[in-house]
Design a protein around this motif. Sequence first.
Motif, mmCIF file in Angstrom:
data_model
loop_
_atom_site.group_PDB
_atom_site.id
_atom_site.type_symbol
_atom_site.label_atom_id
_atom_site.label_comp_id
_atom_site.label_asym_id
_atom_site.label_seq_id
_atom_site.Cartn_x
_atom_site.Cartn_y
_atom_site.Cartn_z
ATOM 1 N N MET A 85 -3.666 -2.682 -1.017
ATOM 2 C CA MET A 85 -2.201 -1.851 -1.234
ATOM 3 C C MET A 85 -2.544 -0.847 -2.112
ATOM 4 S SD MET A 85 0.705 -4.718 -1.975
ATOM 5 C CE MET A 85 1.194 -6.013 -0.851
ATOM 6 N N ASN A 86 -3.513 -0.900 -3.213
ATOM 7 C CA ASN A 86 -4.060 0.129 -3.850
ATOM 8 C C ASN A 86 -4.478 1.157 -3.307
ATOM 9 O OD1 ASN A 86 -3.443 -0.047 -6.763
ATOM 10 N ND2 ASN A 86 -5.215 -0.892 -7.280
ATOM 11 N N GLN A 87 -5.435 0.903 -2.373
ATOM 12 C CA GLN A 87 -6.273 1.948 -1.521
ATOM 13 C C GLN A 87 -5.029 2.637 -0.628
ATOM 14 O OE1 GLN A 87 -8.983 -0.404 0.584
ATOM 15 N NE2 GLN A 87 -10.546 -0.017 -1.217
ATOM 16 N N ALA A 88 -4.241 1.906 -0.172
ATOM 17 C CA ALA A 88 -3.141 2.667 0.782
ATOM 18 C C ALA A 88 -2.277 3.652 0.067
ATOM 19 C CB ALA A 88 -2.188 1.415 1.512
ATOM 20 N N LEU A 89 -2.037 3.066 -1.016
ATOM 21 C CA LEU A 89 -1.153 4.007 -2.163
ATOM 22 C C LEU A 89 -2.099 5.345 -2.329
ATOM 23 C CD1 LEU A 89 0.563 1.550 -4.431
ATOM 24 C CD2 LEU A 89 1.576 2.713 -2.785
ATOM 25 N N ASP A 90 -3.140 5.054 -2.600
ATOM 26 C CA ASP A 90 -4.231 6.302 -2.968
ATOM 27 C C ASP A 90 -4.729 7.067 -1.621
ATOM 28 O OD1 ASP A 90 -4.058 5.492 -5.414
ATOM 29 O OD2 ASP A 90 -5.697 4.397 -5.525
ATOM 30 N N GLU A 91 -3.957 6.784 -0.613
ATOM 31 C CA GLU A 91 -4.401 7.390 0.635
ATOM 32 C C GLU A 91 -5.671 7.155 1.088
ATOM 33 O OE1 GLU A 91 -2.795 10.856 0.213
ATOM 34 O OE2 GLU A 91 -0.573 10.501 0.427
ATOM 35 N N ARG A 92 -6.466 6.263 0.707
ATOM 36 C CA ARG A 92 -7.958 5.783 1.131
ATOM 37 C C ARG A 92 -7.984 4.751 2.107
ATOM 38 N NH1 ARG A 92 -10.698 3.823 -3.254
ATOM 39 N NH2 ARG A 92 -9.031 3.427 -4.606
ATOM 40 N N LEU A 93 -7.061 4.469 2.847
ATOM 41 C CA LEU A 93 -7.164 3.368 3.969
ATOM 42 C C LEU A 93 -6.974 4.286 5.386
ATOM 43 C CD1 LEU A 93 -5.180 0.097 3.456
ATOM 44 C CD2 LEU A 93 -7.603 0.564 3.484
ATOM 45 N N THR A 94 -8.033 4.144 6.045
ATOM 46 C CA THR A 94 -7.801 5.158 7.360
ATOM 47 C C THR A 94 -8.295 4.111 8.406
ATOM 48 O OG1 THR A 94 -10.073 5.741 6.987
ATOM 49 C CG2 THR A 94 -8.415 7.379 6.401
ATOM 50 N N GLY A 95 -7.953 4.496 9.694
ATOM 51 C CA GLY A 95 -8.384 3.726 11.047
ATOM 52 C C GLY A 95 -8.258 2.395 11.004
ATOM 53 N N ALA A 96 -9.141 1.663 11.212
ATOM 54 C CA ALA A 96 -9.011 0.179 11.562
ATOM 55 C C ALA A 96 -8.296 -0.493 10.277
ATOM 56 C CB ALA A 96 -10.320 -0.469 11.971
ATOM 57 N N ALA A 97 -8.943 0.015 9.153
ATOM 58 C CA ALA A 97 -8.585 -0.934 7.781
ATOM 59 C C ALA A 97 -6.976 -0.663 7.606
ATOM 60 C CB ALA A 97 -9.348 -0.252 6.802
ATOM 61 N N LEU A 98 -6.503 0.717 8.031
ATOM 62 C CA LEU A 98 -5.081 0.688 7.798
ATOM 63 C C LEU A 98 -4.396 0.168 8.788
ATOM 64 C CD1 LEU A 98 -2.949 2.460 6.424
ATOM 65 C CD2 LEU A 98 -3.433 4.286 8.326
ATOM 66 N N ALA A 99 -4.838 0.126 10.055
ATOM 67 C CA ALA A 99 -4.271 -0.725 11.060
ATOM 68 C C ALA A 99 -4.211 -2.373 10.675
ATOM 69 C CB ALA A 99 -4.738 -0.478 12.435
ATOM 70 N N GLU A 100 -5.192 -2.762 10.291
ATOM 71 C CA GLU A 100 -5.505 -4.030 9.701
ATOM 72 C C GLU A 100 -4.243 -4.367 8.656
ATOM 73 O OE1 GLU A 100 -8.181 -6.799 7.188
ATOM 74 O OE2 GLU A 100 -9.093 -5.397 8.488
ATOM 75 N N PHE A 101 -4.104 -3.488 7.810
ATOM 76 C CA PHE A 101 -3.111 -3.808 6.577
ATOM 77 C C PHE A 101 -1.706 -3.561 6.992
ATOM 78 C CE2 PHE A 101 -0.557 -1.270 3.167
ATOM 79 C CZ PHE A 101 -0.671 -2.335 2.413
ATOM 80 N N GLN A 102 -1.485 -2.742 8.227
ATOM 81 C CA GLN A 102 -0.061 -2.478 8.652
ATOM 82 C C GLN A 102 0.376 -3.938 9.414
ATOM 83 O OE1 GLN A 102 -0.540 0.927 10.730
ATOM 84 N NE2 GLN A 102 0.533 2.260 9.147
ATOM 85 N N ALA A 103 -0.746 -4.688 10.018
ATOM 86 C CA ALA A 103 -0.642 -5.818 10.661
ATOM 87 C C ALA A 103 -0.231 -6.756 9.693
ATOM 88 C CB ALA A 103 -1.756 -5.982 11.528
ATOM 89 N N PHE A 104 -0.938 -6.574 8.520
ATOM 90 C CA PHE A 104 -0.681 -7.784 7.633
ATOM 91 C C PHE A 104 0.801 -7.703 7.083
ATOM 92 C CE2 PHE A 104 -0.408 -8.457 3.220
ATOM 93 C CZ PHE A 104 -0.865 -9.648 2.958
ATOM 94 N N LEU A 105 1.161 -6.426 6.804
ATOM 95 C CA LEU A 105 2.329 -6.299 6.328
ATOM 96 C C LEU A 105 3.631 -6.644 7.313
ATOM 97 C CD1 LEU A 105 2.347 -2.894 4.523
ATOM 98 C CD2 LEU A 105 2.255 -5.145 3.448
ATOM 99 N N GLU A 106 3.255 -6.492 8.357
ATOM 100 C CA GLU A 106 4.337 -6.828 9.744
ATOM 101 C C GLU A 106 4.353 -8.495 9.561
ATOM 102 O OE1 GLU A 106 3.356 -5.186 13.258
ATOM 103 O OE2 GLU A 106 3.640 -3.164 12.318
ATOM 104 N N ALA A 107 3.308 -9.228 9.271
ATOM 105 C CA ALA A 107 3.528 -10.616 9.434
ATOM 106 C C ALA A 107 3.734 -11.327 8.349
ATOM 107 C CB ALA A 107 1.722 -11.165 9.833
ATOM 108 N N HIS A 108 3.911 -10.469 7.013
ATOM 109 C CA HIS A 108 4.207 -10.974 5.790
ATOM 110 C C HIS A 108 5.203 -10.065 5.000
ATOM 111 C CE1 HIS A 108 0.220 -12.636 6.453
ATOM 112 N NE2 HIS A 108 0.372 -13.518 5.790
ATOM 113 N N PRO A 109 6.493 -10.474 5.463
ATOM 114 C CA PRO A 109 7.816 -9.572 4.987
ATOM 115 C C PRO A 109 7.588 -9.384 3.580
ATOM 116 C CG PRO A 109 8.401 -11.305 6.625
ATOM 117 C CD PRO A 109 6.924 -11.524 6.475
ATOM 118 N N GLU A 110 7.469 -10.614 2.765
ATOM 119 C CA GLU A 110 7.317 -10.487 1.427
ATOM 120 C C GLU A 110 6.444 -9.487 0.928
ATOM 121 O OE1 GLU A 110 7.149 -14.008 -0.836
ATOM 122 O OE2 GLU A 110 8.991 -15.133 0.343
#
Lengths: 192, 200
Positions: free
Chosen positions: A10-35
Amino acid sequence: MALNPQHEQMNQALDERLTGAALAEFQAFLEAHPEEAASYEALQQIDRMLRQPPMAAAPEGFAAAVMAQIAAGKHEAYALPERMEILPVAGLALGTAVVLPLLVVLILLAQTLFESGALFALLHGLVQVAGSVSAVLVRALAFLGGLVTAYPMAPALMLTVIPMMMLWGWLVWFLRQRTQPMATVVIKVQAV
Amino acid sequence: MAEEAPIVREWARAAMAGDQAAFGELVAQYQHAVFNLAYRLLGDPQEAEDAAQEAFLRAYANLSRYDPERSFKTWLLSIASNHCIDRLRKRRLTWVSIEDEQMGPHPALVSTEPGPEDALLDGERSAAIQAMLAQVPDDYRTVIVLRYWYDMSYVEIAEVLGTTESAIKSRLFRARQALAHLLEQPASPSPTMKPAMEGS
Protein backbone atom coordinates in the motif's frame (compact mmCIF):
# COMPACT_ATOMS: atom_id res chain seq x y z
CA MET A 1 8.08 -2.64 13.79
CA ALA A 2 8.22 -3.77 10.16
CA LEU A 3 5.14 -3.53 7.97
CA ASN A 4 3.33 -6.62 6.74
CA PRO A 5 3.66 -7.25 2.98
CA GLN A 6 0.21 -5.85 2.17
CA HIS A 7 0.81 -2.61 4.03
CA GLU A 8 4.25 -2.37 2.45
CA GLN A 9 2.54 -2.69 -0.95
CA MET A 10 0.00 0.00 0.00
CA ASN A 11 2.86 2.34 0.90
CA GLN A 12 4.56 1.61 -2.41
CA ALA A 13 1.35 2.08 -4.36
CA LEU A 14 0.73 5.45 -2.71
CA ASP A 15 4.29 6.47 -3.56
CA GLU A 16 3.68 5.31 -7.15
CA ARG A 17 6.45 2.75 -6.91
CA LEU A 18 4.35 -0.28 -7.80
CA THR A 19 4.42 -1.14 -11.47
CA GLY A 20 3.66 -4.03 -13.82
CA ALA A 21 3.13 -7.41 -12.23
CA ALA A 22 3.45 -6.08 -8.67
CA LEU A 23 0.70 -3.53 -9.30
CA ALA A 24 -1.57 -6.15 -10.90
CA GLU A 25 -0.97 -8.46 -7.95
CA PHE A 26 -1.82 -5.65 -5.52
CA GLN A 27 -5.03 -4.80 -7.41
CA ALA A 28 -6.05 -8.45 -7.36
CA PHE A 29 -5.42 -8.52 -3.63
CA LEU A 30 -7.67 -5.47 -3.13
CA GLU A 31 -10.44 -7.03 -5.21
CA ALA A 32 -10.30 -10.16 -3.09
CA HIS A 33 -10.23 -8.24 0.21
CA PRO A 34 -12.91 -5.50 0.33
CA GLU A 35 -11.90 -4.40 3.85
CA GLU A 36 -8.32 -3.83 2.79
CA ALA A 37 -9.61 -2.06 -0.33
CA ALA A 38 -11.63 0.30 1.86
CA SER A 39 -8.54 1.01 4.01
CA TYR A 40 -6.50 1.69 0.90
CA GLU A 41 -9.19 4.01 -0.45
CA ALA A 42 -9.03 6.02 2.80
CA LEU A 43 -5.23 6.20 2.52
CA GLN A 44 -5.53 7.36 -1.10
CA GLN A 45 -7.93 10.08 0.00
CA ILE A 46 -5.47 11.42 2.56
CA ASP A 47 -2.64 11.09 0.06
CA ARG A 48 -4.56 13.19 -2.50
CA MET A 49 -5.27 15.79 0.17
CA LEU A 50 -1.61 16.06 1.05
CA ARG A 51 -0.29 16.21 -2.51
CA GLN A 52 1.04 19.70 -3.31
CA PRO A 53 0.27 21.01 0.16
CA PRO A 54 0.06 24.76 0.65
CA MET A 55 3.29 26.35 1.86
CA ALA A 56 3.37 28.83 4.70
CA ALA A 57 5.50 31.80 3.72
CA ALA A 58 7.96 33.32 6.15
CA PRO A 59 6.83 36.67 7.54
CA GLU A 60 7.96 39.90 5.93
CA GLY A 61 11.48 40.86 6.96
CA PHE A 62 12.34 37.37 8.17
CA ALA A 63 15.60 37.04 6.22
CA ALA A 64 16.71 40.53 7.26
CA ALA A 65 16.02 39.68 10.91
CA VAL A 66 18.16 36.54 10.65
CA MET A 67 21.04 38.44 9.05
CA ALA A 68 20.77 41.19 11.68
CA GLN A 69 21.13 38.57 14.41
CA ILE A 70 24.15 37.10 12.66
CA ALA A 71 25.69 40.56 12.32
CA ALA A 72 25.11 41.03 16.07
CA GLY A 73 27.00 37.77 16.72
CA LYS A 74 23.99 35.96 18.22
CA HIS A 75 24.82 32.83 16.25
CA GLU A 76 27.92 32.27 18.37
CA ALA A 77 25.80 30.87 21.20
CA TYR A 78 24.76 28.01 18.91
CA ALA A 79 28.20 26.90 17.79
CA LEU A 80 28.87 23.29 18.70
CA PRO A 81 32.41 22.47 19.81
CA GLU A 82 34.67 21.89 16.83
CA ARG A 83 35.30 18.28 15.98
CA MET A 84 38.87 17.68 17.13
CA GLU A 85 40.69 15.41 14.74
CA ILE A 86 43.61 15.66 17.14
CA LEU A 87 41.54 14.42 20.09
CA PRO A 88 42.33 10.69 19.81
CA VAL A 89 46.04 11.42 19.46
CA ALA A 90 45.97 13.79 22.44
CA GLY A 91 44.11 11.16 24.49
CA LEU A 92 46.68 8.55 23.59
CA ALA A 93 49.53 10.89 24.48
CA LEU A 94 47.94 11.75 27.82
CA GLY A 95 47.29 8.09 28.56
CA THR A 96 50.87 7.23 27.77
CA ALA A 97 52.12 10.09 29.93
CA VAL A 98 50.19 8.72 32.92
CA VAL A 99 50.57 4.98 32.36
CA LEU A 100 54.27 4.93 31.50
CA PRO A 101 55.58 6.43 34.78
CA LEU A 102 53.15 4.19 36.68
CA LEU A 103 54.53 1.11 34.94
CA VAL A 104 58.10 2.13 35.74
CA VAL A 105 57.22 2.56 39.43
CA LEU A 106 55.48 -0.84 39.50
CA ILE A 107 58.46 -2.58 37.88
CA LEU A 108 60.85 -0.98 40.34
CA LEU A 109 58.62 -2.00 43.25
CA ALA A 110 58.36 -5.58 42.02
CA GLN A 111 62.12 -5.74 41.56
CA THR A 112 62.70 -4.52 45.14
CA LEU A 113 60.21 -7.03 46.55
CA PHE A 114 61.84 -9.91 44.66
CA GLU A 115 65.27 -8.97 45.83
CA SER A 116 64.30 -8.73 49.48
CA GLY A 117 62.19 -11.93 49.47
CA ALA A 118 59.32 -9.83 50.74
CA LEU A 119 57.19 -10.85 47.75
CA PHE A 120 56.63 -14.34 49.15
CA ALA A 121 55.67 -12.90 52.51
CA LEU A 122 53.20 -10.60 50.78
CA LEU A 123 51.63 -13.46 48.80
CA HIS A 124 51.40 -15.54 51.95
CA GLY A 125 49.59 -12.68 53.70
CA LEU A 126 47.16 -12.26 50.79
CA VAL A 127 46.28 -15.97 50.83
CA GLN A 128 45.64 -15.82 54.58
CA VAL A 129 43.31 -12.80 54.17
CA ALA A 130 41.42 -14.56 51.35
CA GLY A 131 41.02 -17.61 53.57
CA SER A 132 39.60 -15.52 56.43
CA VAL A 133 37.11 -13.78 54.13
CA SER A 134 35.93 -17.15 52.76
CA ALA A 135 35.41 -18.46 56.29
CA VAL A 136 33.29 -15.45 57.20
CA LEU A 137 31.17 -15.93 54.04
CA VAL A 138 30.65 -19.61 54.81
CA ARG A 139 29.52 -18.77 58.37
CA ALA A 140 27.12 -16.08 57.07
CA LEU A 141 25.57 -18.54 54.59
CA ALA A 142 25.19 -21.17 57.31
CA PHE A 143 23.45 -18.58 59.52
CA LEU A 144 21.06 -17.66 56.72
CA GLY A 145 20.35 -21.35 56.07
CA GLY A 146 19.47 -21.86 59.74
CA LEU A 147 17.25 -18.79 59.68
CA VAL A 148 15.29 -20.08 56.69
CA THR A 149 14.86 -23.49 58.34
CA ALA A 150 13.63 -21.91 61.59
CA TYR A 151 11.44 -19.26 59.94
CA PRO A 152 10.30 -20.45 56.46
CA MET A 153 8.43 -17.17 55.86
CA ALA A 154 11.56 -15.06 56.31
CA PRO A 155 12.64 -15.03 52.59
CA ALA A 156 9.12 -14.08 51.50
CA LEU A 157 9.02 -11.25 54.04
CA MET A 158 12.43 -10.01 52.90
CA LEU A 159 11.27 -10.05 49.28
CA THR A 160 8.16 -8.07 50.23
CA VAL A 161 10.31 -5.41 51.78
CA ILE A 162 12.02 -4.64 48.43
CA PRO A 163 8.97 -3.24 46.55
CA MET A 164 7.91 -1.43 49.72
CA MET A 165 11.31 0.23 49.93
CA MET A 166 11.08 1.17 46.24
CA LEU A 167 7.62 2.63 46.77
CA TRP A 168 8.86 4.55 49.78
CA GLY A 169 11.82 5.89 47.81
CA TRP A 170 9.55 7.00 44.98
CA LEU A 171 7.20 8.69 47.47
CA VAL A 172 10.10 10.64 49.01
CA TRP A 173 11.32 11.64 45.53
CA PHE A 174 7.82 12.66 44.46
CA LEU A 175 7.21 14.78 47.59
CA ARG A 176 10.57 16.49 47.10
CA GLN A 177 9.63 17.30 43.51
CA ARG A 178 6.33 18.74 44.71
CA THR A 179 8.11 21.19 47.01
CA GLN A 180 10.14 22.53 44.05
CA PRO A 181 8.54 25.05 41.67
CA MET A 182 6.91 23.19 38.79
CA ALA A 183 6.57 24.16 35.18
CA THR A 184 3.34 25.98 34.53
CA VAL A 185 0.56 23.75 33.32
CA VAL A 186 -1.84 25.60 31.11
CA ILE A 187 -5.26 24.16 30.49
CA LYS A 188 -7.42 26.03 28.05
CA VAL A 189 -10.97 24.94 27.44
CA GLN A 190 -12.77 26.46 24.56
CA ALA A 191 -16.51 26.16 24.73
CA VAL A 192 -18.30 25.93 21.48
CA MET B 1 14.08 15.84 -3.19
CA ALA B 2 14.80 17.90 -6.33
CA GLU B 3 18.39 18.41 -7.45
CA GLU B 4 20.01 21.46 -5.89
CA ALA B 5 20.86 24.39 -8.14
CA PRO B 6 24.62 24.91 -8.69
CA ILE B 7 24.32 28.48 -7.41
CA VAL B 8 23.19 27.14 -4.04
CA ARG B 9 26.36 25.07 -3.78
CA GLU B 10 28.39 28.15 -4.69
CA TRP B 11 26.66 30.18 -1.99
CA ALA B 12 27.22 27.40 0.52
CA ARG B 13 30.93 27.18 -0.31
CA ALA B 14 31.30 30.96 -0.13
CA ALA B 15 29.45 31.07 3.19
CA MET B 16 31.75 28.37 4.55
CA ALA B 17 34.68 30.55 3.50
CA GLY B 18 33.26 33.37 5.63
CA ASP B 19 31.13 35.24 3.09
CA GLN B 20 28.19 36.52 5.14
CA ALA B 21 26.40 37.91 2.09
CA ALA B 22 26.42 34.44 0.50
CA PHE B 23 24.74 33.06 3.60
CA GLY B 24 22.22 35.89 3.24
CA GLU B 25 21.38 34.52 -0.21
CA LEU B 26 20.85 31.07 1.31
CA VAL B 27 18.55 32.54 3.96
CA ALA B 28 16.55 34.34 1.28
CA GLN B 29 16.39 31.15 -0.79
CA TYR B 30 15.24 28.83 2.00
CA GLN B 31 13.41 31.11 4.45
CA HIS B 32 9.96 29.90 3.34
CA ALA B 33 10.96 26.22 3.36
CA VAL B 34 12.38 26.45 6.88
CA PHE B 35 9.54 28.59 8.21
CA ASN B 36 6.92 26.28 6.67
CA LEU B 37 8.60 23.23 8.20
CA ALA B 38 8.64 24.86 11.64
CA TYR B 39 5.04 26.01 11.26
CA ARG B 40 3.80 22.57 10.19
CA LEU B 41 5.61 20.86 13.05
CA LEU B 42 4.92 23.39 15.80
CA GLY B 43 1.51 24.70 14.74
CA ASP B 44 2.13 28.17 16.15
CA PRO B 45 3.28 30.89 13.70
CA GLN B 46 5.11 32.94 16.33
CA GLU B 47 6.99 29.96 17.69
CA ALA B 48 7.65 28.79 14.14
CA GLU B 49 9.28 32.13 13.37
CA ASP B 50 11.53 31.88 16.44
CA ALA B 51 12.41 28.28 15.65
CA ALA B 52 13.15 29.04 12.00
CA GLN B 53 15.40 31.95 12.95
CA GLU B 54 17.22 29.78 15.45
CA ALA B 55 17.65 27.06 12.83
CA PHE B 56 19.39 29.53 10.51
CA LEU B 57 21.60 30.79 13.36
CA ARG B 58 22.54 27.20 14.20
CA ALA B 59 23.32 26.48 10.58
CA TYR B 60 25.51 29.57 10.28
CA ALA B 61 27.33 28.84 13.53
CA ASN B 62 28.07 25.29 12.40
CA LEU B 63 28.79 25.76 8.70
CA SER B 64 32.13 24.03 9.18
CA ARG B 65 30.20 20.78 9.76
CA TYR B 66 28.38 20.96 6.45
CA ASP B 67 29.60 18.56 3.78
CA PRO B 68 29.52 20.49 0.46
CA GLU B 69 29.10 17.21 -1.42
CA ARG B 70 25.64 16.83 0.04
CA SER B 71 22.44 18.86 -0.35
CA PHE B 72 22.50 22.11 1.60
CA LYS B 73 18.71 22.15 1.77
CA THR B 74 18.57 18.67 3.33
CA TRP B 75 21.24 19.68 5.86
CA LEU B 76 19.37 22.88 6.73
CA LEU B 77 16.00 21.13 7.01
CA SER B 78 17.61 18.49 9.16
CA ILE B 79 18.80 21.18 11.59
CA ALA B 80 15.38 22.83 11.55
CA SER B 81 13.39 19.64 12.06
CA ASN B 82 15.62 18.41 14.87
CA HIS B 83 15.34 21.80 16.55
CA CYS B 84 11.53 21.69 16.24
CA ILE B 85 11.47 18.14 17.63
CA ASP B 86 13.47 19.39 20.63
CA ARG B 87 10.93 22.16 21.13
CA LEU B 88 8.05 19.68 20.92
CA ARG B 89 9.68 17.52 23.59
CA LYS B 90 9.80 20.50 25.93
CA ARG B 91 6.06 21.04 25.67
CA ARG B 92 4.91 17.81 27.24
CA LEU B 93 3.37 19.29 30.37
CA THR B 94 1.27 21.80 28.53
CA TRP B 95 -2.24 21.22 27.26
CA VAL B 96 -4.09 23.34 24.77
CA SER B 97 -7.25 23.06 22.78
CA ILE B 98 -6.70 22.12 19.17
CA GLU B 99 -9.34 24.64 18.31
CA ASP B 100 -7.26 27.38 19.82
CA GLU B 101 -6.56 30.33 17.58
CA GLN B 102 -2.98 29.20 17.05
CA MET B 103 -4.14 26.29 14.94
CA GLY B 104 -5.93 28.54 12.50
CA PRO B 105 -4.47 29.61 9.19
CA HIS B 106 -1.46 31.85 9.40
CA PRO B 107 -1.86 35.18 7.61
CA ALA B 108 1.26 34.40 5.65
CA LEU B 109 -0.18 31.16 4.30
CA VAL B 110 0.00 31.88 0.63
CA SER B 111 0.72 29.99 -2.51
CA THR B 112 2.51 31.75 -5.32
CA GLU B 113 0.40 34.75 -6.28
CA PRO B 114 -3.08 33.22 -6.06
CA GLY B 115 -6.28 35.03 -6.84
CA PRO B 116 -8.55 35.90 -3.89
CA GLU B 117 -10.68 32.75 -4.30
CA ASP B 118 -7.64 30.52 -4.64
CA ALA B 119 -6.13 32.12 -1.56
CA LEU B 120 -9.30 31.49 0.39
CA LEU B 121 -9.47 27.85 -0.71
CA ASP B 122 -5.77 27.41 -0.01
CA GLY B 123 -6.22 28.96 3.41
CA GLU B 124 -9.13 26.65 4.19
CA ARG B 125 -7.31 23.57 2.95
CA SER B 126 -4.21 24.59 4.85
CA ALA B 127 -6.21 25.09 8.05
CA ALA B 128 -7.91 21.71 7.61
CA ILE B 129 -4.59 19.96 7.05
CA GLN B 130 -2.99 21.79 9.95
CA ALA B 131 -5.85 20.86 12.28
CA MET B 132 -5.45 17.19 11.35
CA LEU B 133 -1.68 17.30 11.71
CA ALA B 134 -2.11 18.76 15.18
CA GLN B 135 -4.01 15.64 16.22
CA VAL B 136 -1.38 13.07 15.33
CA PRO B 137 1.73 12.29 17.40
CA ASP B 138 4.84 14.40 16.82
CA ASP B 139 6.80 11.64 15.08
CA TYR B 140 3.95 10.94 12.66
CA ARG B 141 3.60 14.64 11.90
CA THR B 142 7.31 14.95 11.22
CA VAL B 143 7.43 12.17 8.61
CA ILE B 144 4.28 13.44 6.91
CA VAL B 145 5.68 16.95 6.63
CA LEU B 146 9.08 15.81 5.36
CA ARG B 147 7.49 13.42 2.85
CA TYR B 148 4.71 15.59 1.43
CA TRP B 149 5.97 19.13 1.83
CA TYR B 150 9.61 18.45 1.02
CA ASP B 151 9.27 15.39 -1.17
CA MET B 152 12.04 13.67 0.77
CA SER B 153 12.77 10.01 0.09
CA TYR B 154 12.57 7.46 2.90
CA VAL B 155 16.35 7.42 3.03
CA GLU B 156 16.54 11.20 3.38
CA ILE B 157 13.89 11.25 6.11
CA ALA B 158 15.72 8.47 7.95
CA GLU B 159 18.93 10.49 7.69
CA VAL B 160 17.26 13.63 9.04
CA LEU B 161 15.61 11.81 11.94
CA GLY B 162 18.54 9.54 12.68
CA THR B 163 16.67 6.29 12.21
CA THR B 164 16.31 3.45 9.69
CA GLU B 165 14.51 3.43 6.36
CA SER B 166 12.35 0.56 7.55
CA ALA B 167 11.30 2.53 10.64
CA ILE B 168 10.35 5.47 8.42
CA LYS B 169 8.27 3.26 6.09
CA SER B 170 6.39 1.90 9.03
CA ARG B 171 5.96 5.32 10.66
CA LEU B 172 4.71 6.88 7.43
CA PHE B 173 2.16 4.12 6.94
CA ARG B 174 0.86 4.52 10.49
CA ALA B 175 0.79 8.30 10.07
CA ARG B 176 -1.26 7.98 6.88
CA GLN B 177 -3.58 5.55 8.66
CA ALA B 178 -4.01 7.96 11.59
CA LEU B 179 -4.83 10.85 9.26
CA ALA B 180 -7.21 8.70 7.20
CA HIS B 181 -8.95 7.72 10.42
CA LEU B 182 -9.31 11.40 11.35
CA LEU B 183 -10.68 12.19 7.91
CA GLU B 184 -13.32 9.49 8.27
CA GLN B 185 -14.52 10.84 11.60
CA PRO B 186 -17.48 13.23 11.39
CA ALA B 187 -16.56 16.78 12.42
CA SER B 188 -17.40 17.11 16.08
CA PRO B 189 -18.62 20.43 17.49
CA SER B 190 -17.57 19.52 21.02
CA PRO B 191 -14.47 21.11 22.49
CA THR B 192 -11.54 18.87 21.76
CA MET B 193 -8.68 18.60 24.17
CA LYS B 194 -5.37 17.21 23.29
CA PRO B 195 -1.95 17.03 24.85
CA ALA B 196 0.31 19.47 23.16
CA MET B 197 2.68 21.67 22.40
CA GLU B 198 2.73 25.14 23.68
CA GLY B 199 6.13 26.66 24.09
CA SER B 200 7.00 27.28 27.74
